[in-house]
Design a protein around this motif. Sequence first.
Motif, PDB file in Angstrom:
ATOM      1  N   ARG A  19       0.896  -0.978   0.126  1.00 55.06           N
ATOM      2  CA  ARG A  19      -0.165  -0.021   0.087  1.00 55.06           C
ATOM      3  C   ARG A  19       1.054   1.002   0.001  1.00 55.06           C
ATOM      4  NH1 ARG A  19      -4.846   0.782  -0.940  1.00 55.06           N
ATOM      5  NH2 ARG A  19      -5.108   1.552   0.567  1.00 55.06           N
ATOM      6  N   LEU A  20       0.318   2.238  -1.239  1.00 54.23           N
ATOM      7  CA  LEU A  20       0.831   3.396  -0.561  1.00 54.23           C
ATOM      8  C   LEU A  20      -0.229   5.166  -0.092  1.00 54.23           C
ATOM      9  CD1 LEU A  20       2.392   3.235  -4.365  1.00 54.23           C
ATOM     10  CD2 LEU A  20       3.850   2.911  -2.443  1.00 54.23           C
ATOM     11  N   HIS A  21       0.900   6.043   0.432  1.00 53.43           N
ATOM     12  CA  HIS A  21       0.531   6.833   0.806  1.00 53.43           C
ATOM     13  C   HIS A  21       0.350   7.697  -0.794  1.00 53.43           C
ATOM     14  CE1 HIS A  21      -0.428  11.180   1.539  1.00 53.43           C
ATOM     15  NE2 HIS A  21      -0.845  10.873   2.007  1.00 53.43           N
ATOM     16  N   VAL A  22      -0.975   8.681  -1.519  1.00 58.98           N
ATOM     17  CA  VAL A  22      -0.645   9.492  -2.298  1.00 58.98           C
ATOM     18  C   VAL A  22       0.104   9.632  -2.677  1.00 58.98           C
ATOM     19  CG1 VAL A  22      -2.144  11.421  -1.720  1.00 58.98           C
ATOM     20  CG2 VAL A  22      -2.829   9.958  -4.065  1.00 58.98           C
ATOM     21  N   LEU A  23       0.380  10.663  -2.299  1.00 55.54           N
ATOM     22  CA  LEU A  23       2.523  11.049  -1.998  1.00 55.54           C
ATOM     23  C   LEU A  23       3.788   9.857  -1.976  1.00 55.54           C
ATOM     24  CD1 LEU A  23       1.523  14.933  -0.404  1.00 55.54           C
ATOM     25  CD2 LEU A  23       0.936  14.198  -2.754  1.00 55.54           C
ATOM     26  N   ASP A  24       3.497   9.257  -2.467  1.00 59.88           N
ATOM     27  CA  ASP A  24       4.573   7.738  -2.008  1.00 59.88           C
ATOM     28  C   ASP A  24       4.936   7.909  -4.282  1.00 59.88           C
ATOM     29  OD1 ASP A  24       4.997   7.981   0.332  1.00 59.88           O
ATOM     30  OD2 ASP A  24       3.913   5.951   0.740  1.00 59.88           O
ATOM     31  N   THR A  25       6.306   7.380  -3.755  1.00 56.12           N
ATOM     32  CA  THR A  25       6.654   6.926  -5.271  1.00 56.12           C
ATOM     33  C   THR A  25       5.698   5.681  -4.922  1.00 56.12           C
ATOM     34  OG1 THR A  25       8.619   8.408  -4.962  1.00 56.12           O
ATOM     35  CG2 THR A  25       8.621   6.894  -6.784  1.00 56.12           C
ATOM     36  N   CYS A  26       5.758   5.675  -6.451  1.00 56.95           N
ATOM     37  CA  CYS A  26       4.999   4.185  -7.391  1.00 56.95           C
ATOM     38  C   CYS A  26       6.202   3.750  -7.834  1.00 56.95           C
ATOM     39  CB  CYS A  26       3.202   4.184  -7.498  1.00 56.95           C
ATOM     40  SG  CYS A  26       3.081   2.991  -7.741  1.00 56.95           S
ATOM     41  N   VAL A  27       6.708   2.342  -7.582  1.00 49.66           N
ATOM     42  CA  VAL A  27       6.891   2.114  -8.599  1.00 49.66           C
ATOM     43  C   VAL A  27       6.561   0.553  -9.195  1.00 49.66           C
ATOM     44  CG1 VAL A  27       9.211  -0.170  -9.439  1.00 49.66           C
ATOM     45  CG2 VAL A  27       9.250   2.248  -7.854  1.00 49.66           C
ATOM     46  N   THR A  28       6.094   0.881 -10.505  1.00 52.06           N
ATOM     47  CA  THR A  28       5.440  -0.202 -11.333  1.00 52.06           C
ATOM     48  C   THR A  28       6.035  -0.385 -12.251  1.00 52.06           C
ATOM     49  OG1 THR A  28       3.312   1.759 -11.309  1.00 52.06           O
ATOM     50  CG2 THR A  28       3.148  -0.573 -13.011  1.00 52.06           C
ATOM     51  N   PRO A  29       5.705  -2.146 -12.113  1.00 50.02           N
ATOM     52  CA  PRO A  29       7.173  -3.393 -12.971  1.00 50.02           C
ATOM     53  C   PRO A  29       6.028  -3.603 -14.263  1.00 50.02           C
ATOM     54  CG  PRO A  29       5.912  -4.624 -11.205  1.00 50.02           C
ATOM     55  CD  PRO A  29       5.701  -3.740 -11.353  1.00 50.02           C
ATOM     56  N   PHE A  30       6.866  -3.233 -15.629  1.00 47.22           N
ATOM     57  CA  PHE A  30       6.975  -3.801 -16.392  1.00 47.22           C
ATOM     58  C   PHE A  30       8.053  -4.907 -17.637  1.00 47.22           C
ATOM     59  CE2 PHE A  30       4.202  -0.051 -15.573  1.00 47.22           C
ATOM     60  CZ  PHE A  30       2.241  -0.567 -16.106  1.00 47.22           C
ATOM     61  N   ASN A  96      11.029  -0.113 -14.985  1.00 51.58           N
ATOM     62  CA  ASN A  96       9.811   0.146 -13.859  1.00 51.58           C
ATOM     63  C   ASN A  96       9.088   1.222 -14.380  1.00 51.58           C
ATOM     64  OD1 ASN A  96      10.001  -2.373 -12.106  1.00 51.58           O
ATOM     65  ND2 ASN A  96      11.983  -1.535 -10.787  1.00 51.58           N
ATOM     66  N   VAL A  97       7.979   1.928 -14.280  1.00 56.29           N
ATOM     67  CA  VAL A  97       7.764   3.432 -14.075  1.00 56.29           C
ATOM     68  C   VAL A  97       7.712   3.808 -12.782  1.00 56.29           C
ATOM     69  CG1 VAL A  97       6.259   4.603 -15.206  1.00 56.29           C
ATOM     70  CG2 VAL A  97       6.392   2.741 -16.063  1.00 56.29           C
ATOM     71  N   GLU A  98       8.329   4.792 -12.655  1.00 48.89           N
ATOM     72  CA  GLU A  98       8.686   4.609 -11.112  1.00 48.89           C
ATOM     73  C   GLU A  98       7.809   6.797 -11.375  1.00 48.89           C
ATOM     74  OE1 GLU A  98      12.811   6.332  -9.978  1.00 48.89           O
ATOM     75  OE2 GLU A  98      13.303   3.849  -9.766  1.00 48.89           O
ATOM     76  N   THR A  99       6.645   6.750 -10.228  1.00 49.77           N
ATOM     77  CA  THR A  99       5.345   7.788 -10.620  1.00 49.77           C
ATOM     78  C   THR A  99       5.023   8.381  -8.880  1.00 49.77           C
ATOM     79  OG1 THR A  99       4.219   6.576 -12.340  1.00 49.77           O
ATOM     80  CG2 THR A  99       3.455   8.177 -11.003  1.00 49.77           C
ATOM     81  N   ARG A 100       5.485  10.132  -8.972  1.00 46.24           N
ATOM     82  CA  ARG A 100       5.304  10.391  -8.330  1.00 46.24           C
ATOM     83  C   ARG A 100       4.997  11.374  -8.459  1.00 46.24           C
ATOM     84  NH1 ARG A 100       9.196  14.324  -6.713  1.00 46.24           N
ATOM     85  NH2 ARG A 100      11.045  14.367  -8.452  1.00 46.24           N
ATOM     86  N   VAL A 101       3.481  11.972  -7.597  1.00 42.57           N
ATOM     87  CA  VAL A 101       3.447  13.728  -6.995  1.00 42.57           C
ATOM     88  C   VAL A 101       4.451  14.534  -6.806  1.00 42.57           C
ATOM     89  CG1 VAL A 101       1.502  15.055  -6.147  1.00 42.57           C
ATOM     90  CG2 VAL A 101       1.216  12.771  -6.346  1.00 42.57           C
ATOM     91  N   GLY A 114       8.870   8.488 -14.542  1.00 42.79           N
ATOM     92  CA  GLY A 114      10.320   8.205 -14.734  1.00 42.79           C
ATOM     93  C   GLY A 114      10.478   6.041 -15.623  1.00 42.79           C
ATOM     94  N   PHE A 115      10.624   6.088 -16.378  1.00 39.32           N
ATOM     95  CA  PHE A 115      11.228   4.932 -16.982  1.00 39.32           C
ATOM     96  C   PHE A 115      12.247   4.408 -16.836  1.00 39.32           C
ATOM     97  CE2 PHE A 115       7.919   5.859 -20.168  1.00 39.32           C
ATOM     98  CZ  PHE A 115       7.157   4.793 -20.391  1.00 39.32           C
ATOM     99  N   VAL A 116      12.607   3.596 -15.993  1.00 39.20           N
ATOM    100  CA  VAL A 116      14.112   3.167 -15.331  1.00 39.20           C
ATOM    101  C   VAL A 116      14.599   1.505 -16.568  1.00 39.20           C
ATOM    102  CG1 VAL A 116      15.486   2.824 -13.142  1.00 39.20           C
ATOM    103  CG2 VAL A 116      13.779   4.871 -13.342  1.00 39.20           C
ATOM    104  N   ARG A 117      15.247   1.284 -16.373  1.00 41.31           N
ATOM    105  CA  ARG A 117      16.052   0.288 -16.220  1.00 41.31           C
ATOM    106  C   ARG A 117      17.068  -0.702 -15.712  1.00 41.31           C
ATOM    107  NH1 ARG A 117      17.280  -0.174 -22.135  1.00 41.31           N
ATOM    108  NH2 ARG A 117      18.482   1.016 -21.629  1.00 41.31           N
ATOM    109  N   ASP A 118      17.346  -1.216 -15.141  1.00 39.65           N
ATOM    110  CA  ASP A 118      18.826  -1.530 -14.420  1.00 39.65           C
ATOM    111  C   ASP A 118      18.917  -0.737 -13.436  1.00 39.65           C
ATOM    112  OD1 ASP A 118      17.932  -4.007 -15.283  1.00 39.65           O
ATOM    113  OD2 ASP A 118      19.378  -3.935 -17.057  1.00 39.65           O
ATOM    114  N   GLY A 119      17.907   0.267 -13.462  1.00 39.97           N
ATOM    115  CA  GLY A 119      18.715   1.311 -12.239  1.00 39.97           C
ATOM    116  C   GLY A 119      19.187   2.679 -13.203  1.00 39.97           C
TER     117      GLY A 119
END
Length: 174
Positions: A19-30, A96-101, A114-119
């Motif tokens: 679970r996340l707070h809406v202001l946390d960074t959400c990391v979504t794998p693809f 990963n897509v890292e999403t943050r407000v 941000g799209f992040v591959r291998d850091g």
Amino acid sequence: MNLIVRLLFLLLTSSRRSRLHVLDTCVTPFRVWLNDLDVLMHMNNGRYFTILDLARVDLMMRSGLWRQLKAQGWYPVVTLETMRFHRSLELNDRYNVETRVIGWDEKHIFLEQGFVRDGVQVALAIVRARFLKRSGGVVTTAELMQLSDVTQDSPALPEWVARWSEADGGMTFQ
């Protein structure tokens, strides 16, 4: 069709992830699928924007905001977005897509995705969104923050983001 499959997979897995707070960074794998590729055999530029939609849904689901929005009859719309590409994504790449407000004003929410591959950052998007009411009209940012239990003031937007938004004339859906 593949986006429906991805959306269903996301909806199933979001509830099992942290679970996340809406202001946390959400990391979504693809992962890059065959039908994400263009004729040059890297991920199509347009696909990046579609993946951003899914990552924003993940943030809303994992923060509990999605359920609250549905109950209110509110929904998000993107009003402005831009992306800078640094590297390519190719077939079977995991990323990963890292999403943050990053902030808000009286009308809009601003997100960095941000799209992040291998850091390593592959692409970076800034998205300006607002929320509408299914019954008609707009949701103010104050209403949205109250629904999200956010009591703090917005962080200062990066100067270029504020100028970028203002250059659009602040046009919104009414």
